[in-house]
Design a protein around this motif. Structure first.
Motif, PDB file in Angstrom:
ATOM      1  N   LYS A 123       0.871  -1.185   0.000  1.00 22.24           N
ATOM      2  CA  LYS A 123       0.000   0.000   0.000  1.00 22.24           C
ATOM      3  C   LYS A 123       0.896   1.219   0.000  1.00 22.24           C
ATOM      4  CE  LYS A 123      -4.259  -1.566   1.379  1.00 22.24           C
ATOM      5  NZ  LYS A 123      -5.325  -1.563   0.453  1.00 22.24           N
ATOM      6  N   SER A 126      -0.519   7.289   0.073  1.00 25.55           N
ATOM      7  CA  SER A 126      -1.683   7.938  -0.554  1.00 25.55           C
ATOM      8  C   SER A 126      -2.912   7.054  -0.416  1.00 25.55           C
ATOM      9  CB  SER A 126      -1.410   8.214  -2.024  1.00 25.55           C
ATOM     10  OG  SER A 126      -0.403   9.183  -2.158  1.00 25.55           O
ATOM     11  N   GLU A 127      -2.754   5.754  -0.659  1.00 25.25           N
ATOM     12  CA  GLU A 127      -3.876   4.817  -0.518  1.00 25.25           C
ATOM     13  C   GLU A 127      -4.333   4.722   0.939  1.00 25.25           C
ATOM     14  OE1 GLU A 127      -2.963   1.600  -4.090  1.00 25.25           O
ATOM     15  OE2 GLU A 127      -1.840   1.443  -2.213  1.00 25.25           O
ATOM     16  N   ASP A 130      -6.213   7.940   1.829  1.00 28.95           N
ATOM     17  CA  ASP A 130      -7.562   7.908   1.252  1.00 28.95           C
ATOM     18  C   ASP A 130      -8.479   6.978   2.042  1.00 28.95           C
ATOM     19  OD1 ASP A 130      -6.769   9.688  -0.697  1.00 28.95           O
ATOM     20  OD2 ASP A 130      -6.487   8.146  -2.249  1.00 28.95           O
TER      21      ASP A 130
END
Length: 174
Positions: A123, A126-127, A130
């Motif tokens: 991961k 950014s993921e 989010d």
């Protein structure tokens, strides 16, 4: 021919991976295989049958003497992501980090995702940001704090585990 004054494994990680993955039946030889090897000099480590089972048991016994978070850290670092052992170790690591005074106020889902990332789940920050509804820079900063704590815990656990293997001559470089 193997020198029996040497250890069986090159390092503590190799010993742990062997112990976690050892299955007695995986190294059994058929009668035909035994007959085919008559007279040959092997370069293996002799970790089949009862020798392999005993070695795996010794390593696991040394592992179980570690503290809970240390034990979980080593299992998580040597298990494949997604396996039962990895998942259980990840849960223990999450509990440890969340109960730490430094991280007690952190978003629990952020801690979970950062621990999973640290131990092999692919991961990006950014993921992760989010997923938890957080700014990427903030998630990255907090993730780096969690990573530093996990690195410290792992280093301490590896040191303790490595030291516990010395008397058993499990490692070669003593």
């Amino acid at each position: 021919m193997r020198n029996f004054d040497e250890g069986v494994f090159r390092n503590a990680r190799e010993a742990l991976v062997f112990a976690l993955n050892y299955r007695g039946e995986q190294f059994a030889k058929s009668t035909l295989a035994v007959m085919a090897q008559e007279g040959s000099i092997g370069s293996g480590r002799g970790l089949h049958g009862l020798d392999g089972a005993a070695t795996a048991a010794i390593v696991k016994a040394k592992l179980e003497r570690l503290t809970e978070p240390g034990l979980a850290a080593l299992i998580a670092s040597c298990s494949l992501p997604g396996t039962d052992a990895w998942s259980a170790a990840i849960e223990e690591m999450q509990r440890f980090v969340c109960n730490s005074p430094t991280f007690a106020t952190m978003h629990a889902e952020l801690v979970e995702l950062c621990v999973r990332k640290h131990f092999g789940e692919r991961k990006t920050f950014s993921e992760i940001a989010d997923a938890v509804g957080m700014d990427r820079v903030t998630a990255n900063r907090k993730g780096l704090l969690i990573k530093a704590e996990l690195d410290r815990l792992q280093a301490e656990a590896w040191s303790d585990f490595d030291e516990s293997l010395r008397p058993a001559l499990i490692r070669e470089d003593y």
